[in-house]
Each structure stands twice: as C-alpha cells, then as structure tokens.
Design a protein around this motif. Structure first.
Motif, PDB file in Angstrom:
ATOM      1  N   MET A   1      44.238  37.310  52.828  1.00 29.43           N
ATOM      2  CA  MET A   1      43.740  37.478  51.459  1.00 29.43           C
ATOM      3  C   MET A   1      44.684  36.806  50.465  1.00 29.43           C
ATOM      4  SD  MET A   1      40.860  39.083  51.266  1.00 29.43           S
ATOM      5  CE  MET A   1      40.872  39.726  49.584  1.00 29.43           C
ATOM      6  N   VAL A   2      44.113  36.350  49.362  1.00 26.96           N
ATOM      7  CA  VAL A   2      44.915  35.778  48.292  1.00 26.96           C
ATOM      8  C   VAL A   2      44.830  36.719  47.097  1.00 26.96           C
ATOM      9  CG1 VAL A   2      42.953  34.399  47.477  1.00 26.96           C
ATOM     10  CG2 VAL A   2      45.277  33.741  46.851  1.00 26.96           C
ATOM     11  N   ASP A   3      45.965  36.912  46.429  1.00 24.31           N
ATOM     12  CA  ASP A   3      45.962  37.863  45.314  1.00 24.31           C
ATOM     13  C   ASP A   3      45.254  37.277  44.102  1.00 24.31           C
ATOM     14  OD1 ASP A   3      48.154  36.764  43.304  1.00 24.31           O
ATOM     15  OD2 ASP A   3      48.953  36.508  45.328  1.00 24.31           O
ATOM     16  N   ALA A   4      44.837  38.153  43.212  1.00 21.35           N
ATOM     17  CA  ALA A   4      44.037  37.749  42.053  1.00 21.35           C
ATOM     18  C   ALA A   4      44.797  36.785  41.143  1.00 21.35           C
ATOM     19  CB  ALA A   4      43.610  38.992  41.267  1.00 21.35           C
ATOM     20  N   GLN A   5      46.098  36.985  41.002  1.00 25.29           N
ATOM     21  CA  GLN A   5      46.873  36.106  40.125  1.00 25.29           C
ATOM     22  C   GLN A   5      46.921  34.678  40.668  1.00 25.29           C
ATOM     23  OE1 GLN A   5      50.879  37.383  39.318  1.00 25.29           O
ATOM     24  NE2 GLN A   5      51.275  35.731  37.878  1.00 25.29           N
ATOM     25  N   THR A   6      47.102  34.559  41.976  1.00 23.40           N
ATOM     26  CA  THR A   6      47.119  33.222  42.586  1.00 23.40           C
ATOM     27  C   THR A   6      45.791  32.528  42.385  1.00 23.40           C
ATOM     28  OG1 THR A   6      48.743  33.878  44.244  1.00 23.40           O
ATOM     29  CG2 THR A   6      47.398  31.947  44.749  1.00 23.40           C
ATOM     30  N   LYS A   7      44.702  33.249  42.606  1.00 21.47           N
ATOM     31  CA  LYS A   7      43.374  32.659  42.422  1.00 21.47           C
ATOM     32  C   LYS A   7      43.142  32.274  40.954  1.00 21.47           C
ATOM     33  CE  LYS A   7      40.576  32.045  45.026  1.00 21.47           C
ATOM     34  NZ  LYS A   7      39.344  32.697  45.484  1.00 21.47           N
ATOM     35  N   MET A   8      43.601  33.112  40.027  1.00 19.25           N
ATOM     36  CA  MET A   8      43.434  32.811  38.609  1.00 19.25           C
ATOM     37  C   MET A   8      44.229  31.557  38.228  1.00 19.25           C
ATOM     38  SD  MET A   8      44.015  35.339  35.326  1.00 19.25           S
ATOM     39  CE  MET A   8      45.782  35.514  35.653  1.00 19.25           C
ATOM     40  N   GLN A   9      45.462  31.456  38.736  1.00 16.34           N
ATOM     41  CA  GLN A   9      46.281  30.275  38.469  1.00 16.34           C
ATOM     42  C   GLN A   9      45.657  29.022  39.070  1.00 16.34           C
ATOM     43  OE1 GLN A   9      50.003  31.599  40.141  1.00 16.34           O
ATOM     44  NE2 GLN A   9      50.748  32.437  38.192  1.00 16.34           N
ATOM     45  N   PHE A  10      45.062  29.177  40.243  1.00 20.05           N
ATOM     46  CA  PHE A  10      44.393  28.065  40.903  1.00 20.05           C
ATOM     47  C   PHE A  10      43.241  27.548  40.055  1.00 20.05           C
ATOM     48  CE2 PHE A  10      41.033  26.855  44.097  1.00 20.05           C
ATOM     49  CZ  PHE A  10      41.631  25.699  44.544  1.00 20.05           C
ATOM     50  N   MET A  11      42.412  28.458  39.558  1.00 17.06           N
ATOM     51  CA  MET A  11      41.270  28.046  38.756  1.00 17.06           C
ATOM     52  C   MET A  11      41.729  27.432  37.425  1.00 17.06           C
ATOM     53  SD  MET A  11      38.975  28.716  40.890  1.00 17.06           S
ATOM     54  CE  MET A  11      37.648  28.107  39.850  1.00 17.06           C
ATOM     55  N   PHE A  12      42.770  27.969  36.850  1.00 19.91           N
ATOM     56  CA  PHE A  12      43.310  27.395  35.617  1.00 19.91           C
ATOM     57  C   PHE A  12      43.820  25.976  35.860  1.00 19.91           C
ATOM     58  CE2 PHE A  12      46.844  26.488  32.721  1.00 19.91           C
ATOM     59  CZ  PHE A  12      46.233  26.694  31.493  1.00 19.91           C
ATOM     60  N   ALA A  13      44.516  25.777  36.985  1.00 21.68           N
ATOM     61  CA  ALA A  13      45.060  24.460  37.312  1.00 21.68           C
ATOM     62  C   ALA A  13      43.939  23.445  37.525  1.00 21.68           C
ATOM     63  CB  ALA A  13      45.947  24.545  38.548  1.00 21.68           C
ATOM     64  N   LEU A  14      42.840  23.873  38.131  1.00 15.51           N
ATOM     65  CA  LEU A  14      41.701  22.974  38.310  1.00 15.51           C
ATOM     66  C   LEU A  14      41.159  22.504  36.967  1.00 15.51           C
ATOM     67  CD1 LEU A  14      39.705  24.750  41.175  1.00 15.51           C
ATOM     68  CD2 LEU A  14      40.868  22.541  41.317  1.00 15.51           C
ATOM     69  N   ARG A  15      40.994  23.442  36.039  1.00 19.32           N
ATOM     70  CA  ARG A  15      40.493  23.072  34.711  1.00 19.32           C
ATOM     71  C   ARG A  15      41.481  22.141  34.001  1.00 19.32           C
ATOM     72  NH1 ARG A  15      39.242  28.620  35.107  1.00 19.32           N
ATOM     73  NH2 ARG A  15      36.993  29.054  35.096  1.00 19.32           N
ATOM     74  N   ALA A  16      42.752  22.441  34.113  1.00 20.87           N
ATOM     75  CA  ALA A  16      43.772  21.614  33.464  1.00 20.87           C
ATOM     76  C   ALA A  16      43.798  20.197  34.033  1.00 20.87           C
ATOM     77  CB  ALA A  16      45.148  22.261  33.617  1.00 20.87           C
ATOM     78  N   ALA A  17      43.407  20.059  35.305  1.00 18.14           N
ATOM     79  CA  ALA A  17      43.393  18.750  35.959  1.00 18.14           C
ATOM     80  C   ALA A  17      42.108  17.976  35.681  1.00 18.14           C
ATOM     81  CB  ALA A  17      43.585  18.913  37.465  1.00 18.14           C
ATOM     82  N   GLY A  18      41.179  18.597  34.958  1.00 23.64           N
ATOM     83  CA  GLY A  18      39.968  17.886  34.576  1.00 23.64           C
ATOM     84  C   GLY A  18      38.710  18.285  35.317  1.00 23.64           C
ATOM     85  N   VAL A  19      38.776  19.363  36.109  1.00 27.52           N
ATOM     86  CA  VAL A  19      37.581  19.870  36.786  1.00 27.52           C
ATOM     87  C   VAL A  19      36.940  20.894  35.849  1.00 27.52           C
ATOM     88  CG1 VAL A  19      36.648  20.978  38.849  1.00 27.52           C
ATOM     89  CG2 VAL A  19      38.691  19.533  39.016  1.00 27.52           C
ATOM     90  N   THR A  20      35.865  20.499  35.196  1.00 27.99           N
ATOM     91  CA  THR A  20      35.284  21.346  34.145  1.00 27.99           C
ATOM     92  C   THR A  20      33.851  21.763  34.423  1.00 27.99           C
ATOM     93  OG1 THR A  20      34.636  19.358  32.908  1.00 27.99           O
ATOM     94  CG2 THR A  20      36.776  20.333  32.372  1.00 27.99           C
ATOM     95  N   ASP A  21      33.234  21.209  35.464  1.00 28.81           N
ATOM     96  CA  ASP A  21      31.855  21.552  35.788  1.00 28.81           C
ATOM     97  C   ASP A  21      31.788  23.013  36.242  1.00 28.81           C
ATOM     98  OD1 ASP A  21      29.528  21.908  37.732  1.00 28.81           O
ATOM     99  OD2 ASP A  21      29.078  19.911  36.936  1.00 28.81           O
ATOM    100  N   ALA A  22      31.011  23.810  35.539  1.00 31.93           N
ATOM    101  CA  ALA A  22      30.981  25.252  35.799  1.00 31.93           C
ATOM    102  C   ALA A  22      30.473  25.573  37.205  1.00 31.93           C
ATOM    103  CB  ALA A  22      30.114  25.951  34.751  1.00 31.93           C
ATOM    104  N   LYS A  23      29.461  24.841  37.677  1.00 34.43           N
ATOM    105  CA  LYS A  23      28.918  25.097  39.018  1.00 34.43           C
ATOM    106  C   LYS A  23      29.947  24.762  40.095  1.00 34.43           C
ATOM    107  CE  LYS A  23      25.374  22.443  38.666  1.00 34.43           C
ATOM    108  NZ  LYS A  23      24.146  21.702  39.067  1.00 34.43           N
ATOM    109  N   VAL A  24      30.673  23.680  39.899  1.00 36.07           N
ATOM    110  CA  VAL A  24      31.692  23.285  40.871  1.00 36.07           C
ATOM    111  C   VAL A  24      32.829  24.292  40.894  1.00 36.07           C
ATOM    112  CG1 VAL A  24      33.412  21.526  41.446  1.00 36.07           C
ATOM    113  CG2 VAL A  24      31.114  20.840  40.734  1.00 36.07           C
TER     114      VAL A  24
END
Length: 213
Positions: A1-24
């Motif tokens: 399992m991955v903790d919620a903070q790690t997953k939240m940081q992961f999703m934030f990093a994706l957006r910061a890198a330019g992944v903005t499509d909501a479905k993706v």
C-alpha cells in the motif's frame, strides 16, 4: 500500500509537470504504480523517474506516461493498441479510459509478469500478448488509438495502416537514443497530420520476439 500523502504528492507532481487532463489524472490515480516496480527501486516508484525493469527495459517516468496518454485522447469506446507492454503500467492506465486494450511485448518474461499483474487488478479489458510489436496486430485492426513505448526512426507504415481514419498514434521518433521526439500522428481522409510534442528518451523499437526463456 502507498500512503495518502505519497499519492497526493505524486498527483501534485504530475500536474506541476504539465499533466492536466482530468481523465488521465483520474486514471493514473487509480493505478498503483508501486506494484509495477520491483526490488530496490520500489521505494522510488512515485518519483518522476524512468526506472529499470527486467530484460533491459524501463518503466517510463510518470509525467511522460501522463503526457503520452493525454496526447492519445482516448475515448470510452476506443480500441487501443500498445506496442511495448513493459511492466504493464501504461496498459493499466489505458484500461480505465478505453473499451479494449491490446498490448504486445517481445520479451516473454515481461509479458508474463504484466499479464499476472493485470489479472490481479481484474482489468478485464486488457489483452497482453507476446509477439513482434513492430508488426502490430493486423487481425484486430483498425484501431482507434495506437501507442508506441519504444522509439522508431519514423512512424512505421504498417502500424499507420492499422490506424482507422480519425485515429491517433503517439510514439517517440529518433535515430538514436540521444535525440528523440514525441510525435502525435492523426490519420485523416487526406493523409496524416504530424505534431511534435517534446524531447524524450526511449528504448528502440526492435523487430522480432526476444530469444529468452
């Protein structure tokens, strides 16, 4: 399992890198990336890195996976062909966006491990095959979307032929592993339209099935 903070940081990093499509982003949030990274690299699964896997291959960095998936613009009724299954991570993401995903891997061991993970996740719309991805899958063509996770010198003509009119292919193109660009190809009634997206580095597209156990 991955903790919620790690997953939240992961999703934030994706957006910061330019992944903005909501479905993706939603699809990537559903797929446990750590399940696709083995051994001492497992703690780095949620970093924005390309990570080595078996057979001399890699699991692409998450931001590139996200950008390639967004460029593919998968629709819910689409039939998708992926060339280069690798760990199965990209196919798992596509499974949450498409009707059916066919993915071909030339390394038998990688295909076997990816199939096991896909089955464990109960992603019933993904079909993992061992084969020569450079030849595509003519008996299931045409495809709405085709994704290559290995670099070709040019978009392969035989794969373009397996793309339906109105379909999209996304692939890395380059003559060396040092100079490659991500390309989006759209098939129209009058031919093909090409869009260059960004520099990337991928393993080369190799013909044939690997000779290994």
């Amino acid at each position: 399992m991955v903790d919620a903070q790690t997953k939240m940081q992961f999703m934030f990093a994706l957006r910061a890198a330019g992944v903005t499509d909501a479905k993706v982003l939603a699809a990537m949030e559903k797929v446990p990336r750590h399940d696709f990274v083995q051994g001492h690299f497992a703690p780095r699964a949620y970093e924005d890195l390309a990570i080595p896997i078996a057979s001399g291959q890699t699991i692409s960095q998450p931001s590139i996976v996200g950008k390639m998936t967004a460029a593919l613009n998968v629709q819910p009724r689409d039939k998708v062909l992926e060339i280069g299954t690798g760990s199965g991570y990209q196919a798992a993401i596509l499974s949450h966006l498409a009707r059916r995903v066919y993915t071909i891997e030339r390394h038998r061991g990688l295909a076997r491990d990816a199939r096991r993970l896909i089955d464990e996740m109960r992603l019933v719309n993904v079909i993992v095959m061992t084969g020569d991805g450079s030849q595509g899958l003519a008996d299931q063509a045409p495809f709405d979307r085709i994704l290559l996770t290995a670099a070709a010198e040019d978009p392969p003509a035989n794969l373009l032929a397996q793309l339906r009119v109105g379909g999209i292919m996304v692939l890395p193109v380059g003559q060396t592993d040092a100079v490659q660009h991500l390309i989006k190809v759209e098939k129209t009634e009058n031919g093909f339209e090409y869009t260059e997206l960004e520099p990337v580095r991928f393993v080369p597209l190799v013909e044939g099935v690997a000779q290994e156990p």
